[in-house]
Design a protein around this motif. Structure first.
Motif, short mmCIF file in Angstrom:
data_model
loop_
_atom_site.label_atom_id
_atom_site.label_comp_id
_atom_site.label_asym_id
_atom_site.label_seq_id
_atom_site.Cartn_x
_atom_site.Cartn_y
_atom_site.Cartn_z
N PRO A 183 0.70 -1.17 0.05
CA PRO A 183 0.01 0.01 -0.17
C PRO A 183 0.86 1.32 0.05
N LEU A 184 0.57 2.19 -0.93
CA LEU A 184 1.39 3.37 -0.95
C LEU A 184 0.41 4.47 -1.62
N SER A 185 0.47 5.46 -0.86
CA SER A 185 -0.41 6.67 -0.99
C SER A 185 0.38 7.73 -1.87
N ARG A 186 1.66 7.67 -1.92
CA ARG A 186 2.38 8.57 -2.69
C ARG A 186 3.31 7.69 -3.88
N CYS A 187 4.45 8.38 -4.08
CA CYS A 187 5.38 7.47 -5.11
C CYS A 187 6.58 7.20 -4.33
N ALA A 188 7.30 6.12 -4.83
CA ALA A 188 8.61 5.79 -4.09
C ALA A 188 9.70 5.70 -5.01
N LEU A 189 10.82 5.73 -4.64
CA LEU A 189 12.20 5.76 -5.43
C LEU A 189 12.92 4.30 -5.10
N SER A 190 13.66 4.05 -5.66
CA SER A 190 14.30 2.84 -5.18
C SER A 190 15.64 3.16 -4.46
N SER A 191 16.19 1.92 -3.92
CA SER A 191 17.25 2.40 -2.95
C SER A 191 18.59 1.55 -3.50
N GLY B 182 2.01 4.90 -6.33
CA GLY B 182 1.05 4.36 -5.43
C GLY B 182 -0.47 4.84 -5.71
N ALA B 183 -1.53 4.45 -5.03
CA ALA B 183 -2.89 4.54 -5.12
C ALA B 183 -3.30 6.17 -4.87
N LEU B 184 -2.83 6.89 -5.72
CA LEU B 184 -2.84 8.30 -5.72
C LEU B 184 -4.19 8.91 -5.88
N SER B 185 -4.45 10.09 -5.06
CA SER B 185 -6.04 10.60 -5.38
C SER B 185 -5.77 11.52 -6.62
N GLU B 186 -6.77 11.96 -7.06
CA GLU B 186 -6.71 12.80 -8.23
C GLU B 186 -5.86 14.28 -7.95
N ALA B 187 -5.94 14.67 -6.76
CA ALA B 187 -5.03 15.92 -6.44
C ALA B 187 -3.73 15.52 -6.49
N LYS B 188 -3.39 14.34 -5.95
CA LYS B 188 -1.99 13.84 -5.93
C LYS B 188 -1.61 13.58 -7.25
N GLU B 189 -2.30 13.11 -8.12
CA GLU B 189 -1.81 12.90 -9.64
C GLU B 189 -1.66 14.13 -10.34
N GLN B 190 -2.19 15.02 -9.69
CA GLN B 190 -2.06 16.56 -10.23
C GLN B 190 -0.85 17.16 -9.69
N HIS C 189 -3.00 4.89 -12.16
CA HIS C 189 -2.35 6.18 -11.41
C HIS C 189 -1.02 6.82 -12.31
N PRO C 190 -0.26 5.78 -13.03
CA PRO C 190 0.80 6.31 -13.62
C PRO C 190 0.28 6.93 -15.09
N ILE C 191 -0.94 6.53 -15.46
CA ILE C 191 -1.61 6.89 -16.53
C ILE C 191 -2.06 8.50 -16.23
N GLY C 192 -2.41 8.41 -15.12
CA GLY C 192 -3.23 9.77 -14.49
C GLY C 192 -2.06 10.86 -14.28
N VAL C 193 -0.80 10.33 -13.89
CA VAL C 193 0.11 11.23 -13.64
C VAL C 193 0.67 11.80 -14.96
N LEU C 194 0.76 10.99 -15.90
CA LEU C 194 1.18 11.33 -17.25
C LEU C 194 0.13 12.43 -17.93
#
Length: 290
Positions: free
Chosen positions: A77-85, A152-160, A240-245
């Motif tokens: 579960p992820l509400s934001r985006c994450a980067l690799s380590s 992650g499972a972004l809200s519309e506001a976060k996708e924006q 969600h990635p499509i929404g971000v794009l």
């Protein structure tokens, strides 16, 4: 330095995989080159390798220097985006270097989490794009870096918000965005069985549903895409990635940039005809800047 190995047992599979990718790519046309972004599937190559080739054929290795790979999170579960380590992703073809400078810029925004090595290794949505990325870029293999982003499972506001953030990178002709998504997951095992009888067989109803969504993506309208998902609940795993794009594109269009997106191929893993059947759909497309 942390290196993430691939699930591909690459000592044996390297030449075989290379030949397979070459075969698929040789069968398609580069009609939308150079792509600034592509949408392509992330299932097993047996199912979607030939479909994905339609997107990767539009990548121009002569100008591409940074590749952002946006994949949905399937396991955590992820509400934001994450980067690799890690610093390097190993593929059966050759190693791909993660761009630590861009990672530093993204990290500074405070909008990202760090994914654990376990999450990174378990997640296939980014991984399945690595060999195709390596293949598309092989003529310039020491001249580019990748920027993997788990969405992650972004809200519309976060996708924006994320769209706005990534828009400045999308504006750069030397950058490419790879958006990882399959389309409809249909059947009891996916708990999704939308069926419009007017379309005929179940698989035709699925295709009609997917193509409705694909047409909206081609209109480059993030709000309409969100409304479509709310109405039909189509199980597009990379929504969600499509929404971000779409939001990043929207941001650039406001500033007068002229772009168009075209889907080039559509496929289904099998043709559903009864309620016991199941299938996953795949679509490949490319964004061009004019």
């Amino acid at each position: 330095m942390y290196i993430m190995a691939s699930v591909f047992p690459y000592v044996f599979i390297g030449p075989q995989l290379n030949a397979q990718l070459e075969g698929w790519l040789s069968q398609v046309q580069s009609t939308k080159r150079p792509a600034r972004a592509i949408i392509a599937p992330h299932a097993g190559y047996t199912y979607c390798g030939s479909c994905a080739a339609h997107a990767y054929k539009q990548v121009d290795p002569n100008i591409t220097r940074k590749i952002f790979i946006l994949g949905p999170s399937h396991h955590v579960p992820l509400s934001r985006c994450a980067l690799s380590s890690v610093d390097i992703y190993r593929t059966p073809l050759y190693d791909l270097r993660i761009d630590q400078k861009i990672y530093g810029e993204l990290w500074k925004t405070g909008m990202f989490e760090r994914m654990s090595l376990q999450t990174d290794e378990d997640e296939h949505s980014i991984e399945m794009h690595l060999p195709y990325t390596a293949k598309a870029m092989e003529s310039h293999k020491d001249e580019f870096t990748i920027i993997p982003v788990l969405v992650g499972a972004l809200s519309e506001a976060k996708e924006q918000e994320f769209g706005k953030l990534f828009s400045k990178y999308l504006a750069d002709p030397s950058n490419l965005f790879v958006v990882s998504s399959d389309f409809c997951h249909w059947g009891q095992r996916f708990r999704y069985s939308y069926y419009d009888e007017s379309q005929g067989e179940i698989y035709r109803s699925i295709e009609h549903l997917d193509k409705m969504g694909m047409n909206i993506i081609e209109q480059l309208d993030p709000v309409s895409f969100s409304n479509y998902l709310k109405k039909y609940h189509n199980t597009i795993c990379g929504r969600h990635p499509i929404g971000v794009l779409l939001n990043a594109i929207n941001e650039l269009q406001k500033n007068g940039m002229n772009m168009s997106f075209s889907f080039l191929n559509y496929a289904q893993s099998s043709q559903c005809r009864n309620w016991q059947d199941s299938s996953v759909s795949y679509a490949a497309g490319a964004l061009m800047v004019h």
